[in-house]
Scaffold this motif. Structure first.
Motif, PDB file in Angstrom:
ATOM      1  N   SER A   1      -7.596   4.190   0.079  1.00 55.25           N
ATOM      2  CA  SER A   1      -7.801   4.898  -1.163  1.00 55.25           C
ATOM      3  C   SER A   1      -6.940   4.978  -2.884  1.00 55.25           C
ATOM      4  N   ALA A   2      -6.614   3.720  -2.798  1.00 54.79           N
ATOM      5  CA  ALA A   2      -5.909   3.193  -3.841  1.00 54.79           C
ATOM      6  C   ALA A   2      -6.792   2.541  -4.758  1.00 54.79           C
ATOM      7  N   VAL A   3      -7.854   2.443  -4.381  1.00 54.16           N
ATOM      8  CA  VAL A   3      -9.363   1.746  -5.205  1.00 54.16           C
ATOM      9  C   VAL A   3     -10.474   2.574  -5.107  1.00 54.16           C
ATOM     10  N   TRP A   4     -10.223   4.160  -4.677  1.00 56.69           N
ATOM     11  CA  TRP A   4     -11.901   4.531  -4.838  1.00 56.69           C
ATOM     12  C   TRP A   4     -11.142   6.007  -5.102  1.00 56.69           C
ATOM     13  N   GLN A   5     -10.251   6.516  -5.161  1.00 51.65           N
ATOM     14  CA  GLN A   5      -8.955   7.752  -5.671  1.00 51.65           C
ATOM     15  C   GLN A   5      -8.407   7.474  -6.882  1.00 51.65           C
ATOM     16  N   GLY A   6      -8.724   8.427  -7.695  1.00 51.11           N
ATOM     17  CA  GLY A   6      -7.244   8.124  -8.475  1.00 51.11           C
ATOM     18  C   GLY A   6      -6.594   8.970  -9.049  1.00 51.11           C
ATOM     19  N   ALA A   7      -7.037  10.174  -8.000  1.00 50.32           N
ATOM     20  CA  ALA A   7      -5.898  10.704  -7.769  1.00 50.32           C
ATOM     21  C   ALA A   7      -4.662  11.292  -6.678  1.00 50.32           C
ATOM     22  N   GLY A   8      -4.481  12.239  -6.083  1.00 48.65           N
ATOM     23  CA  GLY A   8      -3.627  12.530  -4.963  1.00 48.65           C
ATOM     24  C   GLY A   8      -3.189  11.567  -3.720  1.00 48.65           C
ATOM     25  N   ILE A   9      -4.093  10.795  -3.059  1.00 54.33           N
ATOM     26  CA  ILE A   9      -3.682   9.496  -1.609  1.00 54.33           C
ATOM     27  C   ILE A   9      -4.126   8.821  -2.702  1.00 54.33           C
ATOM     28  N   GLY A  10      -5.429   8.542  -3.633  1.00 54.02           N
ATOM     29  CA  GLY A  10      -4.792   7.031  -4.133  1.00 54.02           C
ATOM     30  C   GLY A  10      -3.673   6.352  -5.004  1.00 54.02           C
ATOM     31  N   ARG A  11      -3.183   8.012  -5.935  1.00 53.93           N
ATOM     32  CA  ARG A  11      -2.293   7.530  -6.612  1.00 53.93           C
ATOM     33  C   ARG A  11      -1.129   7.179  -5.950  1.00 53.93           C
TER      34      ARG A  11
ATOM     35  N   ALA B   1       1.553   3.842  -5.867  1.00 52.69           N
ATOM     36  CA  ALA B   1       2.931   3.799  -6.495  1.00 52.69           C
ATOM     37  C   ALA B   1       3.289   2.948  -4.908  1.00 52.69           C
ATOM     38  N   LEU B   2       3.763   3.720  -4.295  1.00 54.98           N
ATOM     39  CA  LEU B   2       4.174   3.417  -3.029  1.00 54.98           C
ATOM     40  C   LEU B   2       4.145   1.864  -2.127  1.00 54.98           C
ATOM     41  N   VAL B   3       2.467   1.666  -2.374  1.00 55.19           N
ATOM     42  CA  VAL B   3       2.303   0.041  -2.150  1.00 55.19           C
ATOM     43  C   VAL B   3       2.810  -0.874  -3.022  1.00 55.19           C
TER      44      VAL B   3
ATOM     45  N   CYS C   1      -8.317  -9.119   8.913  1.00 53.24           N
ATOM     46  CA  CYS C   1      -7.129  -9.306   9.009  1.00 53.24           C
ATOM     47  C   CYS C   1      -6.615 -10.443   8.952  1.00 53.24           C
ATOM     48  N   GLY C   2      -6.937 -10.877  10.321  1.00 51.03           N
ATOM     49  CA  GLY C   2      -7.186 -11.977  11.520  1.00 51.03           C
ATOM     50  C   GLY C   2      -5.379 -11.462  11.935  1.00 51.03           C
ATOM     51  N   ARG C   3      -4.908 -11.944  12.635  1.00 45.50           N
ATOM     52  CA  ARG C   3      -3.217 -11.018  13.611  1.00 45.50           C
ATOM     53  C   ARG C   3      -2.114 -10.283  12.532  1.00 45.50           C
ATOM     54  N   VAL C   4      -2.287  -9.422  12.505  1.00 44.47           N
ATOM     55  CA  VAL C   4      -0.883  -8.636  12.141  1.00 44.47           C
ATOM     56  C   VAL C   4      -0.068  -8.513  12.641  1.00 44.47           C
ATOM     57  N   ASP C   5       1.121  -8.048  12.878  1.00 43.27           N
ATOM     58  CA  ASP C   5       2.310  -7.618  13.628  1.00 43.27           C
ATOM     59  C   ASP C   5       2.309  -6.078  13.143  1.00 43.27           C
ATOM     60  N   LEU C   6       1.785  -5.540  11.614  1.00 39.44           N
ATOM     61  CA  LEU C   6       1.916  -4.276  11.238  1.00 39.44           C
ATOM     62  C   LEU C   6       0.280  -3.685  11.021  1.00 39.44           C
ATOM     63  N   PHE C   7       0.312  -2.991  11.161  1.00 37.29           N
ATOM     64  CA  PHE C   7      -0.527  -2.004  10.435  1.00 37.29           C
ATOM     65  C   PHE C   7      -0.076  -0.697   9.928  1.00 37.29           C
ATOM     66  N   PHE C   8      -0.390  -0.448   8.467  1.00 34.68           N
ATOM     67  CA  PHE C   8       0.149   1.440   7.612  1.00 34.68           C
ATOM     68  C   PHE C   8      -1.138   1.396   7.374  1.00 34.68           C
ATOM     69  N   SER C   9      -1.357   2.675   7.946  1.00 31.87           N
ATOM     70  CA  SER C   9      -2.480   3.529   7.277  1.00 31.87           C
ATOM     71  C   SER C   9      -1.634   4.481   6.035  1.00 31.87           C
ATOM     72  N   PRO C  10      -1.587   4.468   4.574  1.00 37.52           N
ATOM     73  CA  PRO C  10      -1.307   5.651   4.231  1.00 37.52           C
ATOM     74  C   PRO C  10      -2.269   6.772   3.652  1.00 37.52           C
ATOM     75  N   ASP C  11      -3.842   7.081   4.640  1.00 37.68           N
ATOM     76  CA  ASP C  11      -3.854   8.113   4.274  1.00 37.68           C
ATOM     77  C   ASP C  11      -4.770   8.425   6.320  1.00 37.68           C
ATOM     78  N   PHE C  12      -3.728   9.137   6.835  1.00 38.33           N
ATOM     79  CA  PHE C  12      -4.115   9.785   8.290  1.00 38.33           C
ATOM     80  C   PHE C  12      -4.646   8.749   9.143  1.00 38.33           C
ATOM     81  N   VAL C  13      -5.407   8.848   9.114  1.00 43.91           N
ATOM     82  CA  VAL C  13      -6.350   7.967  10.200  1.00 43.91           C
ATOM     83  C   VAL C  13      -6.196   6.193  10.845  1.00 43.91           C
ATOM     84  N   LEU C  14      -6.143   5.894  11.505  1.00 44.41           N
ATOM     85  CA  LEU C  14      -5.778   4.139  11.997  1.00 44.41           C
ATOM     86  C   LEU C  14      -7.325   3.420  12.255  1.00 44.41           C
ATOM     87  N   PRO C  15      -7.492   2.564  11.953  1.00 43.60           N
ATOM     88  CA  PRO C  15      -9.018   1.546  12.740  1.00 43.60           C
ATOM     89  C   PRO C  15      -8.170   1.006  14.275  1.00 43.60           C
TER      90      PRO C  15
END
Length: 385
Positions: free
Chosen positions: A9-19, A23-25, A95-109
């Motif tokens: 969302s950060a690289v595709w949306q100008g406002a809303g969840i992209g913003r 900002a949060l990251v 992305c290799g092994r992760v200890d935590l995955f964070f999705s700021p946009d409703f859904v998880l892979p």
């Protein structure tokens, strides 16, 4: 610890969840020097790049250890791949092994192991299904429910949103916490006559006007706002400017202007960039936002931060966000909206009170505070002390 973030969302949306995501990251990366971060995002296709990639250079300058994982596809194709087709390709493959995955946009892979945190901004598609395209409601109901069930922690945009998550998705209360959004520091009262004059010239603004902000879609309740405006006597009625691009199911909004004969009184500005939005907020007599439902409600907060009087709804998250610093109305009652408009237009003393209260209230909502809370929540989920 390795933390991966869905940065689509950060690289595709100008406002809303992209913003929200940018900002949060940004604040999270600035605060957390303990964990290592990976940003996973669809970078686009040849001739069709993601439109908001430039800020990644700033993040890399701030955090040289930041790892980027661009994927050669669009955000739509990635959503189809993981959420609609439900291809079971785990995120670790990318992305290799992760200890935590964070999705700021409703859904998880799909994910083999590690903790999962997801933000659910609102449940409008369940609370007001008539305001969404039916196919999108069906998709979100399935995808968001699956993400919430798999998440170790769900972040809600407000306590109002949290209660909706508990009610509709039946999660244990301890797994759902409130993480308020912030407002960028450049949303503030401006003492720059030249800048304000340039914004007024660029958008051919009248001397006095009302402003409403947001994607044009049924939940924003613009037809009732137009109906309220039409009942005001022309002697006190002010032009209404609508800043926001068409979203979905928007035809009724445009048809209502025609039906009520408000072509002289309502102007659609389309998408307005942040640097001009600050000027618009400052120049408006009032921001009016009688939305039917919000998980948080950013435009009222931005308007208050700029010292502009705000009218908004007395339902969902809006009272929680604005407190006593805005005028509240019943969004389903055009007469209530009209009375609120009349009071704001005619009562200079009321406007003065709201101009003073708005910035003070808005200072409670900062991205630094949100980033620090997210950092502490990650530590809790990861079992860090």
């Amino acid at each position: 610890m390795e933390i991966a973030i869905d940065y689509a969302s950060a690289v595709w949306q100008g406002a809303g969840i992209g913003r929200y995501t940018r900002a949060l990251v940004r604040e999270l990366l600035r605060l957390d020097r303990e964990n290592r971060y990976i940003l996973l995002f669809p970078a686009g296709l040849p001739g069709w790049p993601a439109p908001f990639l430039d800020h990644l250079r700033t993040l890399r300058d701030m955090r040289p250890d930041l790892r980027l994982r661009p994927l050669p596809l669009t955000d739509r194709y990635l959503a189809i791949f993981w959420q609609r087709l439900r291809i079971p390709l785990p995120v670790e493959t990318l992305c290799g092994r992760v200890d935590l995955f964070f999705s700021p946009d409703f859904v998880l892979p799909p994910q083999r192991r590690g903790r999962r945190v997801v933000t659910i901004h609102d449940l409008a598609f369940l609370v007001y299904p008539e305001c969404a395209v039916p196919r999108m409601t069906w998709y979100l109901h399935g995808a968001v429910s699956r993400a919430a069930a798999r998440a170790d922690l769900v972040l809600a945009g407000s306590e109002s949103c949290r209660q909706d998550v508990l009610r509709f998705l039946c999660l244990p209360p301890e797994r759902v916490v409130v993480l308020y959004s912030g407002v960028e520091s450049y949303y503030r009262p401006l003492d720059d006559p030249a800048r304000l004059a340039e914004v007024r010239r660029r958008y051919a603004l009248p001397e006095r006007f009302l402003l409403t902000v947001g994607t044009i879609e049924p939940r924003k309740n613009l037809p009732r706002l137009f109906q309220a405006l039409s009942t005001l006597p022309e002697g006190i009625r002010l032009p209404l400017l609508v800043a926001g691009k068409p979203g979905w199911l928007y035809q009724e909004t445009f048809d209502t202007v025609e039906r009520l004969g408000l072509q002289r009184w309502v102007r659609f500005l389309g998408f307005v960039p942040d640097e001009d939005m600050v000027g618009l907020y400052n120049l408006a007599l009032a921001v009016v936002y009688p939305s039917l439902y919000e998980g948080f409600g950013v435009p009222p907060l931005e308007g208050m931060a700029c010292g502009t009087p705000v009218l908004t709804s007395n339902v969902s998250a809006m009272p929680e966000v604005v407190g006593d610093a805005a005028l509240l109305v019943d969004p389903k009652d055009p007469a209530s909206i009209a009375e609120g408009l009349r009071r704001l237009i005619e009562d200079e003393a009321l406007r003065a009170v709201l101009r003073a209260a708005g910035p003070e209230r808005a200072r409670l909502f900062t991205w630094e505070r949100a980033g620090r809370q997210l950092y502490e929540l990650f530590r809790r989920v990861l079992g860090q002390k």
